[in-house]
Scaffold this active site. Sequence first.
Site, short mmCIF file in Angstrom:
data_model
loop_
_atom_site.label_atom_id
_atom_site.label_comp_id
_atom_site.label_asym_id
_atom_site.label_seq_id
_atom_site.Cartn_x
_atom_site.Cartn_y
_atom_site.Cartn_z
CE LYS A 22 24.59 -3.48 82.96
NZ LYS A 22 25.57 -2.65 83.67
CG ASN A 23 23.27 0.24 84.34
OD1 ASN A 23 23.86 -0.78 84.70
ND2 ASN A 23 23.66 0.97 83.30
CB CYS A 126 36.70 -0.64 83.41
SG CYS A 126 35.61 0.58 82.77
NE ARG A 131 32.97 3.38 84.27
CZ ARG A 131 32.13 2.36 84.19
NH1 ARG A 131 32.53 1.22 83.68
NH2 ARG A 131 30.90 2.46 84.61
CG ASP A 316 25.06 2.73 79.17
OD1 ASP A 316 26.29 2.87 79.08
OD2 ASP A 316 24.46 2.65 80.26
NE ARG A 408 29.51 -6.89 83.14
CZ ARG A 408 29.84 -5.66 82.75
NH1 ARG A 408 30.72 -5.48 81.82
NH2 ARG A 408 29.30 -4.62 83.32
N1 EPU Z 1 33.42 10.41 86.91
C1 EPU Z 1 34.42 11.10 87.53
N2 EPU Z 1 34.54 10.97 88.89
C2 EPU Z 1 33.72 10.16 89.62
C3 EPU Z 1 32.70 9.47 88.96
C4 EPU Z 1 32.57 9.61 87.59
O1 EPU Z 1 35.19 11.84 86.91
O2 EPU Z 1 33.90 10.07 90.84
C5 EPU Z 1 33.28 10.53 85.45
C6 EPU Z 1 33.44 9.22 84.70
O3 EPU Z 1 34.79 8.88 84.49
C7 EPU Z 1 32.68 9.49 83.43
C8 EPU Z 1 31.53 10.40 83.90
O4 EPU Z 1 31.97 10.94 85.15
O5 EPU Z 1 33.49 10.18 82.53
C9 EPU Z 1 30.20 9.72 84.08
O6 EPU Z 1 30.37 8.55 84.85
P1 EPU Z 1 29.23 7.98 85.82
O7 EPU Z 1 29.70 8.07 87.21
O8 EPU Z 1 27.93 8.66 85.48
O9 EPU Z 1 29.18 6.47 85.36
P2 EPU Z 1 28.99 5.19 86.29
O10 EPU Z 1 28.08 5.50 87.42
O11 EPU Z 1 30.30 4.58 86.58
C10 EPU Z 1 26.83 4.34 85.11
C11 EPU Z 1 26.39 3.09 84.41
C12 EPU Z 1 27.13 2.98 83.07
C13 EPU Z 1 26.75 4.21 82.24
C14 EPU Z 1 27.13 5.49 83.01
C15 EPU Z 1 26.71 6.75 82.29
C16 EPU Z 1 25.82 1.53 86.14
C17 EPU Z 1 26.13 0.29 86.88
N3 EPU Z 1 26.70 1.92 85.23
O12 EPU Z 1 28.22 4.22 85.29
O13 EPU Z 1 26.63 1.82 82.43
O14 EPU Z 1 27.45 4.17 81.02
O15 EPU Z 1 26.49 5.47 84.29
O16 EPU Z 1 25.35 6.76 82.05
O17 EPU Z 1 24.78 2.13 86.39
C18 EPU Z 1 26.74 -0.12 81.11
O18 EPU Z 1 25.64 -0.45 81.58
O19 EPU Z 1 27.26 -0.72 80.12
C19 EPU Z 1 27.46 1.00 81.70
C20 EPU Z 1 28.76 1.21 81.50
#
Ligand code: EPU
Length: 429
Positions: A22-23, A126, A131, A316, A408
């Site tokens: 998915k990701n 969320c 986030r 995850d 999802r």
């Molecule tokens: N963060 C910030 N600022 C930003 C972006 C992120 O502070 O601008 C923080 C977040 O709040 C968090 C950390 O950085 O504490 C890591 O977040 P990241 O940006 O890596 O997460 P994401 O890109 O929103 C993706 C996956 C998540 C997975 C995370 C971590 C997708 C669609 N989502 O989320 O997947 O948990 O990386 O590996 O790729 C899931 O599939 O259930 C899921 C939540």
Amino acid sequence: MDRIRIRGGHRLNGEIPISGAKNATLPLMIAALLTEDTLVLENVPRLADVTMLARILGNHGVDMTIRGKRRGKPNGEGDTIHLCAETIADTTAPYELVSRMRASFWVLGPLLARCGEARVSMPGGCAIGTRPVDLHLVGLEALGAEIEVESGYVVARTPNGLKGAHIEFPKVSVGATHHVLMAAVLAEGETVIENAAREPEVGDLAACLGAMGARIDGIGTSRLVINSVARLDGTTHPVLPDRIEAGTYAMAVAMTGGDVVLRGARPDLLEALFPVMEQAGVDMTATNDGIRVARNGGRLDPVTVETSPYPGFPTDLQAQLMALMTMADGTSKITETIFENRFMHVQELVRLGAEIALDGDTATITGVDRLAGAQVMATDLRASVSLVIAGLAATGETVINRVYHLDRGFERIEDKLGRCGADIERLTG
Ligand code: EPU
């Protein structure tokens, strides 16, 4: 709303086919915005998130056709989807759509690169934490975007086009790395992204962009160097297998006992899981076409685990590991370092009879002899699936409400587990 009913206590034996990730699929679909040509993605999982993103991309003018095997066909491969963004019809991503799927915020960078402007709703918080998107915006600004936040929307323009830059993320972010990478491939000159996320899904996106003509060095490392190209072409790209789905089923087998081959799973993407399972007393071995997971008799041993960015233990899989440890012979500790509020499963696992104490970012799990089925629900995908794992071992009946969270991210979960001997059924309506 659909529910899942499980009657626990059955061992799992057989084979489970692992779907496309998915990701990886979500950013790959968004990358279609970067070219006028057709991007063909193979091995696309049939998930509610994919359908939702298709709707969002359709709003921007992306044409999508699906060629797949019939839904429900056993062991079917994923769909092949054709995405064509020949013309961008609309550069606005409205709140109603972005609020339903956070990853759709990542359309901002590609729309900017392609059209020089975009207006995308802020995704908001969320269930698993606040986030924020600050790293995304800092990255795009470094590439020359002028960004304002107006009435909940990020409004971005590039009067002089995107320009290469040196960007060092203060924190590892999967989404910000995907997002800035997609914008940088068409930015003029060289872009360096330091402290980039090394998750395999980032590597998959980079590989696809490379096949579309982008020049990216350092794939798989924390330093990505991108040199501009004038345009990207279409290509055909197979989505990599879902390491989180594979890890989840590995834990389901560990929970019930049994012997299952996770067909198509990539052991190299789950290196952090192998030692944890070994410590717990589960046999996990790489095979020619996947991973074999087996556990016979005896209770599991407890583990101490901390989540961290790849190649560390994935956040995850945190909820699933916690479900597994609820029945271990001793006390486990699991620390969540990525998201500050990713413990919604704790209260629901406790309803099934688990003993879990939370202290800040650490959960202490005292293993119990038995879990007992109950009505449960969760407001997040991975939390929901942890309840499935617990339900598979609980005595009596467990009913998991709000199944749309599972849909999802897990394709045909009741079918995949049912074929291995689980007593699991979807109750519709
Ligand atoms: N963060 C910030 N600022 C930003 C972006 C992120 O502070 O601008 C923080 C977040 O709040 C968090 C950390 O950085 O504490 C890591 O977040 P990241 O940006 O890596 O997460 P994401 O890109 O929103 C993706 C996956 C998540 C997975 C995370 C971590 C997708 C669609 N989502 O989320 O997947 O948990 O990386 O590996 O790729 C899931 O599939 O259930 C899921 C939540």
